[in-house]
Scaffold this active site. Structure first.
Site, PDB file in Angstrom:
ATOM      1  N   GLY A  90      63.796  89.715 -53.582  1.00 47.35           N
ATOM      2  CA  GLY A  90      63.603  88.754 -52.508  1.00 47.35           C
ATOM      3  C   GLY A  90      62.156  88.313 -52.584  1.00 47.35           C
ATOM      4  N   SER A 122      63.439  93.274 -59.281  1.00 42.95           N
ATOM      5  CA  SER A 122      62.614  92.124 -58.906  1.00 42.95           C
ATOM      6  C   SER A 122      61.465  92.520 -57.958  1.00 42.95           C
ATOM      7  CB  SER A 122      63.531  91.049 -58.320  1.00 42.95           C
ATOM      8  OG  SER A 122      62.864  89.840 -58.179  1.00 42.95           O
ATOM      9  N   ALA A 123      61.450  92.071 -56.721  1.00 42.59           N
ATOM     10  CA  ALA A 123      60.386  92.468 -55.783  1.00 42.59           C
ATOM     11  C   ALA A 123      60.298  93.986 -55.654  1.00 42.59           C
ATOM     12  CB  ALA A 123      60.613  91.833 -54.415  1.00 42.59           C
ATOM     13  N   HIS A 159      61.303  89.041 -63.994  1.00 42.82           N
ATOM     14  CA  HIS A 159      61.801  87.693 -64.323  1.00 42.82           C
ATOM     15  C   HIS A 159      60.874  87.023 -65.338  1.00 42.82           C
ATOM     16  CE1 HIS A 159      64.642  87.669 -60.894  1.00 42.82           C
ATOM     17  NE2 HIS A 159      63.666  88.126 -60.154  1.00 42.82           N
ATOM     18  N   GLU A 194      64.841  89.074 -67.853  1.00 45.71           N
ATOM     19  CA  GLU A 194      66.036  89.330 -67.035  1.00 45.71           C
ATOM     20  C   GLU A 194      67.127  90.008 -67.853  1.00 45.71           C
ATOM     21  OE1 GLU A 194      66.934  85.451 -65.481  1.00 45.71           O
ATOM     22  OE2 GLU A 194      65.423  85.630 -63.893  1.00 45.71           O
TER      23      GLU A 194
END
Lengths: 235, 235
Positions: A90, A122-123, A159, A194
């Site tokens: 997010g 991700s985050a 990413h 990714e």
């Protein structure tokens, strides 16, 4: 002993959330039927409840139940009691802000160093590095600090995206941005594409997944490493 | 009376720095032969000296001389004495950090409100908005605040980029990021495409250049505005 998965993304193009990682997660979370989920990064601004429900759908496929940390009156206690933790993607700034607000940074550091399995995507992977100074996210809130867990002695760029030679856009490429980072900071940055992830067991850090990663070290030319490369020496 | 140009980018694809704006700048800076340059954003981490030299090349084409603020012992005095100010692009966090470090935010606000012409491009435009919470840049340093000049009562998103429907990358589109911003903030955001700018004269704000801009208001669907549209009502 630390036991951590630091994944570039939760979802690869055309797939369902976590699908590409589920076999791995079945082994990773083998000692628990319940995973504590930290939904603070709120992708697209969705609520903690909605986000947790979505993640539960994915984990049900490997017969794990997901509980959101927001469901507990005492989030520190929830961390201490958890047998497995997942922090989803997010917005990194929103995530870090909420972790500081609830004073959870040190508690999570302690339990993960003592062996609670931690999955980040991700985050949730950005915060495994020393700081969030190499996040790709928009700084939509101002957190009290950019310092994070430091489970690995470098920074993460999830990413990771190669420069597009056909682009006419004048914004900086990812590589240019990370080079700028090294004008002001000296720790290495690992750009994870990714579908790939870092597996951390104790002091051993290994690149996993189908794709190469790109390593940026201070005052060196960036270079590629193949999957299964050990990155334990990097700092 | 405020007199400001807030440009998306200094350089459009295939062009030289500021080329597309030079006719405009000749009029904008007509009352001075010398422009004070703020090189703090350091694109690609270049030094203040190198950056100022590059910008000087562009301004020589319209017979203006550029002096870098780093050449002055007292940067506040340099701001107060300037007959025109230009803040160039680079990294917004590095720029804002240095402005706070030298305690220049209020001084620049005051002189620009009193009429000193101010040109911003990219990072130098971001800081014309209320905050830098809608910058595209990587947060490579941690500034003491995200609050900036507020010359316009909204936020700027320079280098505005439309979603690419062919992309397989799972990172957020610019539009998604700005929508996330509005989960935590209420001020409008103006997405300015490369080659366009906002011209501010007193309380009048007009979109200039060849391209439409995209406006994001809290709790509304984003919409396009044509060049020459007045945006003075937006707040």
């Amino acid at each position: 002993m630390k036991n951590i998965i630091i994944a570039s993304t939760s979802t690869i193009h055309g797939g369902e959330p976590l699908d590409y990682l589920l076999d791995e997660l079945q082994i990773f979370f083998k000692d628990t039927s319940e995973v504590l989920f930290i939904p603070y990064a709120r992708p697209s601004g969705i609520s903690h409840e909605e986000y947790t429900a979505k993640v539960n759908v994915a984990f049900q496929k490997i017969d794990k139940n997901v509980v959101g940390i927001h469901e507990f009156d005492n989030p520190k206690e929830a961390i201490r009691d958890a047998k497995g933790i997942f922090t989803g993607g997010g917005n990194t700034f929103v995530l870090v802000n909420q972790l500081y607000k609830n004073d959870l940074i040190d508690t999570i550091k302690t339990v993960v160093k003592n062996g609670t399995p931690y999955l980040g995507t991700s985050a949730g992977s950005n915060i495994c590095g020393l700081t969030i100074n190499t996040t790709n996210d928009m700084p939509i809130v101002y957190p009290p600090s950019f310092k994070t867990f430091g489970f690995v002695p470098f920074n993460i760029n999830p990413h990771y995206l190669d420069p597009d030679p056909t682009s006419k856009h004048m914004g900086e490429t990812r590589e240019t941005r990370i080079k700028e980072f090294h004008k002001f900071n000296t720790q290495p940055v690992v750009g994870i594409r990714e579908g790939s992830w870092l597996a951390v067991r104790g002091d051993k850090i290994v690149l996993k997944g189908a794709l190469d990663a790109r390593i940026f070290e201070y005052d060196k030319s960036p270079y590629e490493v193949k999957t299964e490369t050990e990155l334990s020496h990097l700092k």
